[in-house]
Design a protein around this motif. Structure first.
Motif, PDB file in Angstrom:
ATOM      1  N   TYR A 160       0.858  -1.274   0.006  1.00  0.00           N
ATOM      2  CA  TYR A 160      -0.145  -0.091   0.087  1.00  0.00           C
ATOM      3  C   TYR A 160       1.004   1.188  -0.030  1.00  0.00           C
ATOM      4  O   TYR A 160       0.531   2.312  -0.517  1.00  0.00           O
ATOM      5  CB  TYR A 160      -0.845  -0.037   1.249  1.00  0.00           C
ATOM      6  CG  TYR A 160      -2.194  -1.005   0.955  1.00  0.00           C
ATOM      7  CD1 TYR A 160      -3.485  -0.282   0.159  1.00  0.00           C
ATOM      8  CD2 TYR A 160      -2.080  -2.197   1.216  1.00  0.00           C
ATOM      9  CE1 TYR A 160      -4.567  -1.097   0.138  1.00  0.00           C
ATOM     10  CE2 TYR A 160      -3.146  -2.902   1.041  1.00  0.00           C
ATOM     11  CZ  TYR A 160      -4.521  -2.639   0.419  1.00  0.00           C
ATOM     12  OH  TYR A 160      -5.338  -3.365   0.361  1.00  0.00           O
ATOM     13  N   ARG A 186      -5.144   0.082  -5.312  1.00  0.00           N
ATOM     14  CA  ARG A 186      -6.338   0.336  -4.410  1.00  0.00           C
ATOM     15  C   ARG A 186      -7.660   0.218  -5.175  1.00  0.00           C
ATOM     16  O   ARG A 186      -8.717  -0.083  -4.526  1.00  0.00           O
ATOM     17  CB  ARG A 186      -6.248   1.775  -3.600  1.00  0.00           C
ATOM     18  CG  ARG A 186      -5.263   1.714  -2.661  1.00  0.00           C
ATOM     19  CD  ARG A 186      -5.286   3.194  -1.760  1.00  0.00           C
ATOM     20  NE  ARG A 186      -4.398   3.339  -0.941  1.00  0.00           N
ATOM     21  CZ  ARG A 186      -4.509   2.952   0.301  1.00  0.00           C
ATOM     22  NH1 ARG A 186      -5.564   2.151   0.760  1.00  0.00           N
ATOM     23  NH2 ARG A 186      -3.529   3.102   1.251  1.00  0.00           N
ATOM     24  N   MET A 222      -6.502  -2.240   3.073  1.00  0.00           N
ATOM     25  CA  MET A 222      -5.663  -3.225   3.881  1.00  0.00           C
ATOM     26  C   MET A 222      -6.344  -4.291   4.570  1.00  0.00           C
ATOM     27  O   MET A 222      -7.268  -3.815   5.450  1.00  0.00           O
ATOM     28  CB  MET A 222      -4.520  -2.622   4.607  1.00  0.00           C
ATOM     29  CG  MET A 222      -3.361  -3.404   5.327  1.00  0.00           C
ATOM     30  SD  MET A 222      -2.120  -2.817   6.123  1.00  0.00           S
ATOM     31  CE  MET A 222      -1.576  -1.296   4.957  1.00  0.00           C
ATOM     32  N   TYR A 246       1.217   3.239   8.010  1.00  0.00           N
ATOM     33  CA  TYR A 246       0.808   1.905   6.878  1.00  0.00           C
ATOM     34  C   TYR A 246       1.040   0.706   7.571  1.00  0.00           C
ATOM     35  O   TYR A 246       1.220  -0.182   7.114  1.00  0.00           O
ATOM     36  CB  TYR A 246       1.806   1.886   5.618  1.00  0.00           C
ATOM     37  CG  TYR A 246       1.450   3.028   4.595  1.00  0.00           C
ATOM     38  CD1 TYR A 246       0.726   2.886   3.426  1.00  0.00           C
ATOM     39  CD2 TYR A 246       1.853   4.260   4.663  1.00  0.00           C
ATOM     40  CE1 TYR A 246       0.080   4.009   2.770  1.00  0.00           C
ATOM     41  CE2 TYR A 246       1.720   5.469   3.909  1.00  0.00           C
ATOM     42  CZ  TYR A 246       0.533   5.161   2.756  1.00  0.00           C
ATOM     43  OH  TYR A 246       0.183   6.132   1.956  1.00  0.00           O
TER      44      TYR A 246
END
Length: 357
Positions: free
Chosen positions: A130, A167, A173, A249
């Motif tokens: 990500y 995405r 996530m 993240y």
């Protein structure tokens, strides 16, 4: 550029000297020098990519050798970036090789990626994927995705000429307890080589504009049946409008999680006031472990809480830091007020000389 070296490519109809020239001018960053990164680096280097960057902060371990074929037994304990650059330079002295002996993070991602034309995601975790995606969207750079599980693999290209981003395919996530762990579940040694070569091929196609790029398509490969299929997915416009990196993240957690760095953890190891729980499998633990640790595998931790002294700070460790988070989540349900600390990066972040057999 040595024309004789690349003659088997330049004689190809539709490729030729111009495509080879484009390769020689390209700058490609490979994040991860493990199972996927090794074949990507080896073939891009051999085929004449002008500049290759490598991001990794791990050291070579015995368990890597079954699939990371660039390394040998004598390389165990040395940083992968250092070993890889040495061997890649022997393979092709014309390539400019740049090593980044670090983990890609929110703090360094934009600076590192800015110097390259495109990125290959050869990592093995969702937070890094990500992060790569968002940084590439911000910098308007494409990246080649690869992922592994047991006998299977996936490949796609994101953020290519206005195409979908990561995405767009995977909007959010997953939670830590939803993520399979390759240290526990394993991967057949040859599968990373196959998927990594698929990734290298996508890099070549993007640079030379030869062939159709896997943008907006996810390639699924099953090694047991030798079957592959493609799934198409569309652009979600708001996913291409990222202006800044997220504050974090890491995996989302319903409670504030306490973590400790590997350096700080090692300084505490020899004290009597802590307890170290290793939640890896018994096989992993028997192979290599910290003498001060007690092995309670994640699969049985909610049945073995009586073995844990909850009146002491409990430091939970696994191989990479993923299973330890799952264990802490389970233990917190049993003892909400316990002091539970995750050892960041797990055994991968510990100097091998501090680990006992």
């Amino acid at each position: 550029m040595n024309h004789e070296r690349y003659i088997r490519q330049t004689v190809l109809d539709g490729f030729g000297d111009e495509a080879q020239r484009k390769l020689s001018l390209a700058k490609v960053l490979v994040v991860g020098a493990g199972g996927l990164g090794v074949p990507v680096l080896t073939y891009l280097n051999a085929m004449g990519i002008g500049t290759l960057g490598i991001v990794d902060n791990d050291v070579v371990a015995l368990t890597n050798l079954q699939r990371q074929v660039l390394y040998s037994e004598k390389d165990i304990g040395f940083h992968k970036v250092t070993v890889a650059i040495e061997k890649l330079r022997q393979q092709n002295s014309e390539t400019t090789l740049k090593g980044h002996t670090t983990y890609l993070s929110r703090e360094n991602a934009l600076d590192i990626l800015a110097d390259y034309d495109m990125v290959v995601d050869a990592s093995d975790n969702f937070p890094t994927r990500y992060l790569i995606n968002d940084a590439c969207v911000i910098l308007d750079k494409p990246f080649v995705y690869g992922a592994l599980h047991s006998f299977e693999g996936q490949v796609s290209v994101f953020n290519y000429k206005g195409g979908p981003s990561y995405r767009c395919l995977f909007p959010k996530m997953p939670q830590a307890n939803e993520v399979p762990d390759c240290n526990e579940n394993g991967v057949l040694g040859i599968i990373p080589g196959i998927i990594g070569n698929f990734q290298a091929l996508e890099v070549i196609k993007m640079i030379t504009e030869v062939g159709a790029v896997l943008s907006g398509e996810l390639l699924l490969f099953d090694g047991l049946s030798q079957n592959s299929r493609k799934i198409k997915f569309p652009v979600v416009p708001e996913n291409l409008d990222i202006k800044a990196l997220n504050p974090s993240y890491d995996f989302e957690c319903s409670v504030v999680e306490s973590t400790i760095s590997s350096e700080a953890f090692l300084n505490l190891l020899h004290t009597d006031d802590i307890q170290v729980i290793d939640v890896r499998t018994s096989k992993e633990f028997n192979r290599v472990h910290l003498e001060e640790s007690c092995n309670i595998p994640l699969s049985v931790i909610d049945e073995s809480f009586e073995k844990i002294a909850f009146d002491k700070p409990i430091y939970v460790i696994c191989q990479s830091g993923i299973r330890s988070k799952k264990a802490i989540s389970k233990l917190r349900e049993i003892r909400p007020n316990a002091t539970l600390i995750n050892v960041k990066g797990g055994m991968n972040n510990l100097n091998v000389q501090t680990v006992g057999n």
